[in-house]
Design a protein around this motif. Structure first.
Motif, mmCIF file in Angstrom:
data_model
loop_
_atom_site.group_PDB
_atom_site.id
_atom_site.type_symbol
_atom_site.label_atom_id
_atom_site.label_comp_id
_atom_site.label_asym_id
_atom_site.label_seq_id
_atom_site.Cartn_x
_atom_site.Cartn_y
_atom_site.Cartn_z
ATOM 1 N N LYS A 215 -39.991 20.381 23.084
ATOM 2 C CA LYS A 215 -38.829 20.790 22.292
ATOM 3 C C LYS A 215 -37.508 20.564 23.035
ATOM 4 N N GLU A 216 -37.583 20.222 24.307
ATOM 5 C CA GLU A 216 -36.366 20.070 25.112
ATOM 6 C C GLU A 216 -36.076 18.583 25.297
ATOM 7 N N SER A 217 -35.141 18.062 24.501
ATOM 8 C CA SER A 217 -34.853 16.627 24.528
ATOM 9 C C SER A 217 -33.789 16.323 25.572
ATOM 10 N N GLY A 218 -33.809 15.084 26.026
ATOM 11 C CA GLY A 218 -32.834 14.662 27.022
ATOM 12 C C GLY A 218 -31.525 14.264 26.373
ATOM 13 N N ASN A 219 -30.632 13.754 27.198
ATOM 14 C CA ASN A 219 -29.308 13.339 26.743
ATOM 15 C C ASN A 219 -29.121 11.876 27.148
ATOM 16 N N PRO A 220 -28.863 10.946 26.226
ATOM 17 C CA PRO A 220 -28.672 11.168 24.790
ATOM 18 C C PRO A 220 -29.977 11.517 24.071
ATOM 19 N N ASP A 221 -29.812 12.061 22.868
ATOM 20 C CA ASP A 221 -30.975 12.512 22.111
ATOM 21 C C ASP A 221 -31.900 11.351 21.738
ATOM 22 N N SER A 222 -31.330 10.205 21.437
ATOM 23 C CA SER A 222 -32.141 9.037 21.085
ATOM 24 C C SER A 222 -31.351 7.771 21.395
ATOM 25 N N ILE A 223 -32.082 6.699 21.531
ATOM 26 C CA ILE A 223 -31.451 5.420 21.836
ATOM 27 C C ILE A 223 -32.305 4.316 21.225
ATOM 28 N N ARG A 224 -31.640 3.285 20.701
ATOM 29 C CA ARG A 224 -32.362 2.196 20.031
ATOM 30 C C ARG A 224 -32.387 0.962 20.932
ATOM 31 N N LEU A 225 -33.567 0.374 21.065
ATOM 32 C CA LEU A 225 -33.742 -0.844 21.851
ATOM 33 C C LEU A 225 -33.704 -2.058 20.924
ATOM 34 N N LEU A 226 -32.836 -3.022 21.245
ATOM 35 C CA LEU A 226 -32.701 -4.258 20.483
ATOM 36 C C LEU A 226 -33.122 -5.421 21.367
ATOM 37 N N VAL A 227 -34.103 -6.203 20.925
ATOM 38 C CA VAL A 227 -34.613 -7.346 21.694
ATOM 39 C C VAL A 227 -34.142 -8.627 21.022
ATOM 40 N N THR A 228 -33.467 -9.470 21.769
ATOM 41 C CA THR A 228 -32.891 -10.707 21.231
ATOM 42 C C THR A 228 -33.551 -11.931 21.877
#
Length: 423
Positions: A215-228
Motif C-alpha cells: 500500500k506504500e507507493s514510491g515517488n513518482p506514483d507511476s511512470i510510463r516506459l516508451l520503447v522506440t
C-alpha cells in the motif's frame, strides 16, 4: 521598556520579515544552491528537517574563517562565504532522495535568514531506444536505520509483477529474468529505481513502485516506459567486403532484404525462440554474433545493394534499417601496371611512326591541275576538237593537250579551271 530593548525588538521583527522563503522542485542527482545572505560578521548555521521526521539535522556551520559540514553531507556541500562575505548560500551536489525536506539558514542566536523546501520532481515517461537500458526512477522514505535484510521492494507493470526484492531474495516476473534490477545499496538511501537491460518493444507500459508494504507507493506514483526504434543508417561497402548489421537484440529478431521500392522482402535471418534460421540469400555467407547483437554478411556483391530491415517478430515493429550501396573494388597493382604499360606502348608507337608518316605526307607528289581554254584557230575548225591545258608544278610553261592526246607548249594565255570553252 527602554530604548535599547525597543531597538532589539524592532531588529528581531525586521529580521523575521526578511526571511527568504522558497520552494524548489528538484531531480535526484542534480546540483542545487540553497540561497542565504546576512551580516558578514555573524556566525551562521544550516539545518535540515526530513519530511515526516520531527528532529533537525545539522547541514553545515559557518564560523568566521571556518566551515564544518554536518554528518551525511561531507563532500557534498560547498560554501561561498569564505570568498564572498555575507553570502552564506550552500551548493548541494549531488542530490539524493534523503535530501528532500526543509532547510533553514539562521544566526546562531536563532534568527532565521532563509527557509527552503525541497520536493522531488520525476518524469511522467521515460523514452529509450530498443535494446538499450532504461532507468525508471522511484524514491521513498526508507528508515535510515534499515539494513539490506529489511528491504521489501516491489515493481509492477500494468498490474503484473516485474521485480521483487524481499529480505535479500529476488523474484522476477515473466520475461524480465536477469534483465530487471534494483540496487540494494541505493535502496537503503531511498533510491529504489528500476533498471531494465536490453529493452524490448514488449516492455512498454505503466510501471509502479511499492516499498515496505503493497500500500506504500514510491515517488513518482507511476511512470510510463516508451520503447522506440533506432534511426536508419546509410552504409557503403566495397564489393567483396564485409557488411555488419546491428540487431540490438539476439532474440527475438528478424532481418529481411529488399532491392528497392516495390521489391519483395527476402528473408535473411529469423531468430525467435529457437535456433537461428538463415534464408537462401544469406546461407553460407552470414554469421550471427549473438553476444554482440550483430549479423555479418561476407563477400558482398553488387547484387547485395538494397535495404536491410531489422524487425521484432512479436510486435512487427521496425528496430532499425540499413541502406547499403556497393562500390566496385579498387584495381589491383597488377592491373594498374598493365594499363600503364599499355599506354606507354601506344605512346612509343606514336613517337616512332609519327615523324615517318609526316615525312611521307610531305613527299607525296602533287596532282596536276587541269583546265580548259579555247585552242588555236586551226583547232577550232573541228567541232569535236577540245584543248586542255595541263599545269604541271615546277614546269616553265603549260602544255596543250590536243584531240589526239598530244601535248604542245604553244598556248600561254591564262585559263580558267573547270570551265568548258565555246566553239
Amino acid at each position: 521598556m527602554t530604548t535599547a530593548s525597543f531597538g532589539v525588538l524592532v531588529g528581531l521583527l525586521l529580521a523575521q520579515l526578511a526571511v527568504f522563503c522558497v520552494g524548489l522542485s528538484v531531480s535526484v542527482g542534480d546540483s542545487l544552491t540553497l540561497p542565504c545572505h546576512g551580516d558578514p560578521s555573524r556566525d551562521v548555521e544550516w539545518r535540515f528537517q526530513q519530511y515526516e521526521y520531527p528532529e533537525w539535522l545539522p547541514v553545515a556551520e559557518l564560523h568566521t574563517g571556518s566551515f564544518s559540514p554536518g554528518c551525511g553531507f561531507q563532500g557534498r556541500v560547498e560554501s561561498f562565504y569564505l570568498t564572498e562575505p555575507g553570502n552564506y548560500s550552500l551548493t548541494l551536489s549531488p542530490l539524493v532522495y534523503s535530501d528532500l525536506g526543509i532547510y533553514e539558514c539562521r544566526y546562531m542566536d536563532g534568527i532565521i535568514l532563509s527557509d527552503v523546501k525541497l520536493e522531488i520532481r520525476g518524469p511522467s515517461s521515460v523514452p529509450v531506444a530498443m535494446g538499450n537500458s532504461a532507468n525508471l526512477p522511484c524514491f521513498g522514505n526508507i528508515n535510515i536505520q534499515a539494513c539490506a535484510d529489511d528491504l521489501d521492494i516491489l515493481w509492477m507493470r500494468d498490474g503484473e509483477n516485474v521485480y521483487q526484492l524481499h529480505k535479500n531474495t529476488i523474484a522476477y516476473g515473466p520475461r524480465f529474468e536477469n534483465r530487471a534490477s534494483v540496487s540494494p545499496e541505493q535502496a537503503l538511501y531511498g533510491n529504489m529505481s528500476l533498471t531494465i537491460r536490453q529493452t524490448r518493444f514488449s516492455d512498454e507500459g505503466k510501471y509502479q513502485c511499492f516499498y515496505s508494504s503493497p500500500k506504500e507507493s514510491g515517488n513518482p506514483d507511476s511512470i510510463r516506459l516508451l520503447v522506440t526504434g533506432h534511426p536508419p543508417q546509410n552504409l557503403t561497402v566495397e564489393a567483396g567486403g564485409l557488411l555488419s548489421i546491428p540487431l540490438y537484440t539476439a532474440d527475438p529478431v528478424r532481418v529481411t532484404f529488399s532491392a528497392g521500392l516495390g521489391s519483395d522482402e527476402v528473408l535473411m535471418l529469423d531468430a525467435n525462440k529457437g535456433p537461428a534460421r538463415y534464408g537462401e540469400r544469406c546461407a553460407q555467407r552470414c554469421e550471427l554474433l549473438a553476444q554482440n547483437y550483430t549479423l555479418l554478411l561476407w563477400s558482398v556483391t553488387l547484387e547485395d545493394a538494397g535495404v536491410y530491415k531489422v524487425t521484432d517478430p512479436e510486435t512487427n515493429k521496425t528496430i532499425s534499417s540499413v541502406s547499403l550501396e556497393v562500390s566496385a573494388p579498387p584495381l589491383s597493382a597488377g592491373a594498374v601496371a598493365g594499363i600503364v604499360l599499355g599506354v606507354l606502348g601506344v605512346l612509343g608507337v606514336l613517337l616512332v611512326l609519327g615523324p615517318f608518316a609526316f615525312w611521307k605526307f610531305l613527299k607525296k607528289p602533287a596532282k596536276p591541275a587541269v583546265c580548259y581554254q579555247a585552242a588555236s584557230a586551226e583547232d577550232q575548225n573541228s567541232s569535236s576538237s577540245r584543248a586542255a591545258v595541263i599545269l604541271i608544278p615546277d614546269s616553265p610553261e603549260p602544255f596543250l593537250l590536243g584531240r589526239y592526246g598530244s601535248c604542245s607548249p604553244r598556248i600561254r594565255s591564262p585559263c580558267v579551271q573547270n570551265k568548258s570553252f565555246s566553239h
